[in-house]
Structure formats: structure tokens, C-alpha cells
Scaffold this motif. Structure first.
Motif, PDB file in Angstrom:
ATOM      1  N   GLY A 255       0.829  -1.203   0.000  1.00 19.95           N
ATOM      2  CA  GLY A 255       0.000   0.000   0.000  1.00 19.95           C
ATOM      3  C   GLY A 255       0.863   1.252   0.000  1.00 19.95           C
ATOM      4  N   GLU A 256       1.896   1.211   0.839  1.00 18.87           N
ATOM      5  CA  GLU A 256       2.814   2.360   0.931  1.00 18.87           C
ATOM      6  C   GLU A 256       3.514   2.624  -0.393  1.00 18.87           C
ATOM      7  OE1 GLU A 256       5.439   1.443   4.206  1.00 18.87           O
ATOM      8  OE2 GLU A 256       3.758   1.665   5.606  1.00 18.87           O
ATOM      9  N   THR A 257       3.980   1.558  -1.039  1.00 11.58           N
ATOM     10  CA  THR A 257       4.695   1.686  -2.308  1.00 11.58           C
ATOM     11  C   THR A 257       3.796   2.301  -3.383  1.00 11.58           C
ATOM     12  OG1 THR A 257       6.031  -0.221  -1.728  1.00 11.58           O
ATOM     13  CG2 THR A 257       6.033   0.418  -4.048  1.00 11.58           C
ATOM     14  N   LEU A 258       2.576   1.800  -3.458  1.00 12.57           N
ATOM     15  CA  LEU A 258       1.629   2.320  -4.455  1.00 12.57           C
ATOM     16  C   LEU A 258       1.325   3.792  -4.190  1.00 12.57           C
ATOM     17  CD1 LEU A 258      -0.200   1.597  -6.889  1.00 12.57           C
ATOM     18  CD2 LEU A 258      -1.996   1.061  -5.245  1.00 12.57           C
ATOM     19  N   ALA A 259       1.103   4.111  -2.923  1.00  8.70           N
ATOM     20  CA  ALA A 259       0.791   5.495  -2.549  1.00  8.70           C
ATOM     21  C   ALA A 259       1.952   6.423  -2.893  1.00  8.70           C
ATOM     22  CB  ALA A 259       0.475   5.565  -1.063  1.00  8.70           C
ATOM     23  N   ARG A 260       3.169   5.959  -2.629  1.00  6.54           N
ATOM     24  CA  ARG A 260       4.350   6.772  -2.921  1.00  6.54           C
ATOM     25  C   ARG A 260       4.473   7.030  -4.421  1.00  6.54           C
ATOM     26  NH1 ARG A 260       8.462   3.623  -1.233  1.00  6.54           N
ATOM     27  NH2 ARG A 260       7.533   3.563   0.835  1.00  6.54           N
ATOM     28  N   GLU A 261       4.177   5.997  -5.205  1.00  5.63           N
ATOM     29  CA  GLU A 261       4.241   6.119  -6.665  1.00  5.63           C
ATOM     30  C   GLU A 261       3.322   7.237  -7.165  1.00  5.63           C
ATOM     31  OE1 GLU A 261       3.537   2.410  -8.777  1.00  5.63           O
ATOM     32  OE2 GLU A 261       2.862   3.562 -10.529  1.00  5.63           O
TER      33      GLU A 261
END
Ligand code: GTP
Ligand code: MG
Length: 178
Positions: free
Chosen positions: A141-147
Motif C-alpha cells: 500500500g505504501e509503495t503504491l501510494a508513494r508512486e
């Protein structure tokens, strides 16, 4: 155009809840509004529904007008009509549903098509209380949000975890912009 409703002292902000059917949008809103969680039969939202709630941010009263949308595909055209008036979007997936997470990209594409350019977006991984059925890691979730450059939190409409925090973060951001 709706930025005019977001002005200095008593602010009214329109927030829209988005995400696949069953991720917990209505439950999330009921938890925030009433501090309650209704387990049992899942009643899918039809069309669109709204609830108001006042919050106070740095001494300023912010009225959140929250639009609860239907995640089901057949109501999508109804939802589209409301996008342009929203100042903030809470985009939910269910940590126990891979498809709801995979569809987040499609939701963001739709958001970029229909919402205001400067709309505030927050990504939420809901149902964090059902850890034993988890299929999406918090890091994913964090990775997607950061993207996409948006803030992210895991939440639970059942226990109330981060529910108020998410709305307060939105209210705070909109208050700063007003
Ligand atoms: P649509 O209206 O069809 O778009 O669905 P929705 O996103 O509004 O989902 P809803 O809030 O109706 O919740 C769907 C089901 O998931 C219901 O059975 C809820 O009780 C359950 N649910 C929602 N949030 C949570 C949560 O945080 N934890 C758990 N354990 N169950 C949840
Ligand atoms: Mg619903």
C-alpha cells in the motif's frame, strides 16, 4: 469552482469515498459519524448518499460533507457526476482483497479524468483488523501510494483504527489550502 465553499473561518469541504464494492466505504463513514459498526449482511450502496460531520482543526470548525458512493460498476456514471465538486477523495481498498487493491490504479485513472486537478487524495487499506485474511502487505500500500504521491494509512471501520485520523488529515489539508 467549488473552492469558494472552502473559505477562512467556517469551512465546508466536500469529501468523496471511492473504491470497489465491499471495501468498507459505508462502514467507514458510519464509524466516523456514529462510532458504530454494523456487522452482518452487506448492503451495497445504491447510487450516492451523503452525511455531514463537523471537526475542529487548529480551532477552526470544518464541516465535512461526505459523499458515500456505490462501488458497483453499474452506478459509476452517477459517481462521475459528483467528482468535479469534491475537494478531497478517500480511496479505499480491502487488505483481504487483491482485486480491490489491483483496481486502485484504475480508480486513480478515473480520478485524473473526472476530479479537480488539485483534489486531495488519500489511499486507505481498510479491514486491517482481519489480519489473518490479509493478502496485501502494508508495504505494498505504501509503495503504491508513494508512486502516486498520496498519503497512505491502514484503517479499520470495525475497530475505528485511523478512521478519525484520516478525516482529520483531510480536513487539516483543506483548511491549510483555504
Ligand atoms: P458498496 O456500497 O457496494 O460500494 O460497498 P462499501 O464499500 O460501502 O462496503 P460496506 O461498508 O458496505 O462493507 C462491506 C462489508 O465489509 C460489510 O459486511 C462490512 O461489515 C464489512 N467491513 C467493512 N469495513 C470493515 C472493516 O474494517 N473490518 C471488517 N472486519 N469488516 C469490514
Ligand atoms: Mg456502501
Amino acid at each position: 469552482r467549488s473552492r469558494s465553499t472552502c473559505c477562512s473561518h467556517d469551512i465546508t469541504c466536500k469529501v468523496m469515498m471511492l473504491g470497489d464494492s465491499g471495501v468498507g466505504k459505508t462502514s467507514f463513514l458510519i464509524q466516523f459519524k456514529d462510532g458504530a459498526f454494523l456487522s452482518g449482511t452487506f448492503i451495497a450502496t445504491v447510487g450516492i448518499d451523503f452525511r455531514n460531520k463537523m471537526v475542529t482543526v487548529d480551532g477552526v470548525r470544518v464541516k465535512l460533507q461526505i459523499w458515500d458512493t456505490a462501488g458497483q460498476e453499474r452506478f459509476r456514471s452517477v459517481t462521475h457526476a459528483y467528482y468535479r465538486d469534491a475537494q478531497a477523495l478517500l480511496l479505499l481498498y480491502d487488505i483481504t482483497s487483491k482485486s480491490s487493491f489491483d483496481n486502485i490504479r484504475a480508480w486513480l485513472t478515473e480520478i485524473h479524468e473526472y476530479a479537480q486537478k488539485d483534489v486531495v487524495i488519500m489511499l486507505l487499506g481498510n479491514k486491517a483488523d482481519v489480519n489473518n485474511e490479509r493478502v496485501i502487505k502494508a508495504e505494498d500500500g505504501e509503495t503504491l501510494a508513494r508512486e502516486y504521491g498520496v498519503p497512505f494509512m491502514e484503517t479499520s471501520a470495525k475497530t475505528g483504527m485511523n478512521v478519525e485520523l484520516a478525516f482529520l488529515a483531510i480536513a487539516k489539508e483543506l483548511k491549510h489550502r483555504a
